[in-house]
Design a protein around this motif. Structure first.
Motif, PDB file in Angstrom:
ATOM      1  N   THR A   1      -9.852  10.436   8.538  1.00 30.53           N
ATOM      2  CA  THR A   1      -9.484   9.809   9.810  1.00 30.53           C
ATOM      3  C   THR A   1      -8.738   8.505   9.555  1.00 30.53           C
ATOM      4  O   THR A   1      -7.729   8.212  10.206  1.00 30.53           O
ATOM      5  CB  THR A   1     -10.746   9.547  10.658  1.00 30.53           C
ATOM      6  OG1 THR A   1     -11.483  10.767  10.749  1.00 30.53           O
ATOM      7  CG2 THR A   1     -10.395   9.071  12.052  1.00 30.53           C
ATOM      8  N   ALA A   2      -9.221   7.731   8.583  1.00 30.70           N
ATOM      9  CA  ALA A   2      -8.557   6.463   8.243  1.00 30.70           C
ATOM     10  C   ALA A   2      -7.143   6.737   7.748  1.00 30.70           C
ATOM     11  O   ALA A   2      -6.201   6.045   8.143  1.00 30.70           O
ATOM     12  CB  ALA A   2      -9.366   5.721   7.179  1.00 30.70           C
ATOM     13  N   ARG A   3      -6.992   7.745   6.872  1.00 32.22           N
ATOM     14  CA  ARG A   3      -5.660   8.053   6.340  1.00 32.22           C
ATOM     15  C   ARG A   3      -4.698   8.364   7.480  1.00 32.22           C
ATOM     16  O   ARG A   3      -3.594   7.823   7.533  1.00 32.22           O
ATOM     17  CB  ARG A   3      -5.691   9.237   5.376  1.00 32.22           C
ATOM     18  CG  ARG A   3      -4.272   9.537   4.866  1.00 32.22           C
ATOM     19  CD  ARG A   3      -4.075  10.865   4.166  1.00 32.22           C
ATOM     20  NE  ARG A   3      -4.914  11.026   3.015  1.00 32.22           N
ATOM     21  CZ  ARG A   3      -6.025  11.777   3.000  1.00 32.22           C
ATOM     22  NH1 ARG A   3      -6.416  12.407   4.088  1.00 32.22           N
ATOM     23  NH2 ARG A   3      -6.722  11.896   1.913  1.00 32.22           N
ATOM     24  N   THR A   4      -5.132   9.208   8.405  1.00 37.35           N
ATOM     25  CA  THR A   4      -4.283   9.576   9.545  1.00 37.35           C
ATOM     26  C   THR A   4      -3.891   8.345  10.346  1.00 37.35           C
ATOM     27  O   THR A   4      -2.727   8.173  10.703  1.00 37.35           O
ATOM     28  CB  THR A   4      -5.016  10.596  10.443  1.00 37.35           C
ATOM     29  OG1 THR A   4      -5.325  11.749   9.643  1.00 37.35           O
ATOM     30  CG2 THR A   4      -4.162  11.023  11.614  1.00 37.35           C
ATOM     31  N   ALA A   5      -4.849   7.468  10.601  1.00 32.77           N
ATOM     32  CA  ALA A   5      -4.572   6.266  11.402  1.00 32.77           C
ATOM     33  C   ALA A   5      -3.617   5.320  10.661  1.00 32.77           C
ATOM     34  O   ALA A   5      -2.688   4.781  11.267  1.00 32.77           O
ATOM     35  CB  ALA A   5      -5.881   5.560  11.749  1.00 32.77           C
ATOM     36  N   PHE A   6      -3.831   5.127   9.353  1.00 34.09           N
ATOM     37  CA  PHE A   6      -2.913   4.271   8.590  1.00 34.09           C
ATOM     38  C   PHE A   6      -1.508   4.883   8.563  1.00 34.09           C
ATOM     39  O   PHE A   6      -0.515   4.167   8.681  1.00 34.09           O
ATOM     40  CB  PHE A   6      -3.415   4.043   7.160  1.00 34.09           C
ATOM     41  CG  PHE A   6      -4.536   3.051   7.062  1.00 34.09           C
ATOM     42  CD1 PHE A   6      -4.390   1.746   7.524  1.00 34.09           C
ATOM     43  CD2 PHE A   6      -5.743   3.410   6.494  1.00 34.09           C
ATOM     44  CE1 PHE A   6      -5.417   0.823   7.428  1.00 34.09           C
ATOM     45  CE2 PHE A   6      -6.791   2.494   6.386  1.00 34.09           C
ATOM     46  CZ  PHE A   6      -6.627   1.205   6.857  1.00 34.09           C
TER      47      PHE A   6
END
Length: 124
Positions: free
Chosen positions: A21-26
């Motif tokens: 989820t963090a990767r997608t948001a970044f």
């Protein structure tokens, strides 16, 4: 701003351990705001996620992109230091020495320069 709320949400996901989820948001943040002042930090987080996923070569490439994309960013010495650690992990000590020497010589006043000096003594 939109940029900061997306970035902060990504950091929160990262800190929670929700790496995908963090990767997608970044990635969304960088796509929408590629030259935002937080872009180097977002790149750094993405590289760190790759390390945590044990994608060492990809992580090395990602950390090495930071000085190329953002040569004046405060994250540059940290990214270079992390690159050197990955180079050591990959058995590329000569590359690591060169990277660590760049950190020490180019950013002598940075907090990470001390770590780089110590690491250089370790791998000589």
């Amino acid at each position: 701003s939109d940029a900061e709320s997306i970035y902060n949400a990504a950091v929160a996901q990262f800190n929670r351990g929700s790496l995908a989820t963090a990767r997608t948001a970044f990635q969304q943040f960088l796509q929408a705001f590629p030259s935002h002042r937080l872009a180097p930090d977002a790149h750094f987080y993405l590289a760190d996620i790759l390390v945590q996923e044990d994608r060492i070569e990809d992580a090395l490439d990602a950390f090495q992109e930071i000085p190329e994309l953002f040569p004046t960013a405060s994250k540059v010495p940290d990214a270079m230091y992390r690159s050197a650690l990955l180079q050591i992990e990959l058995g590329r000590n000569a590359d690591a020495r060169a990277t660590l020497e760049r950190v020490v010589n180019t950013y002598p006043g940075s907090g990470v320069a001390t770590l780089a000096r110590d690491k250089l003594r370790e791998i000589r």
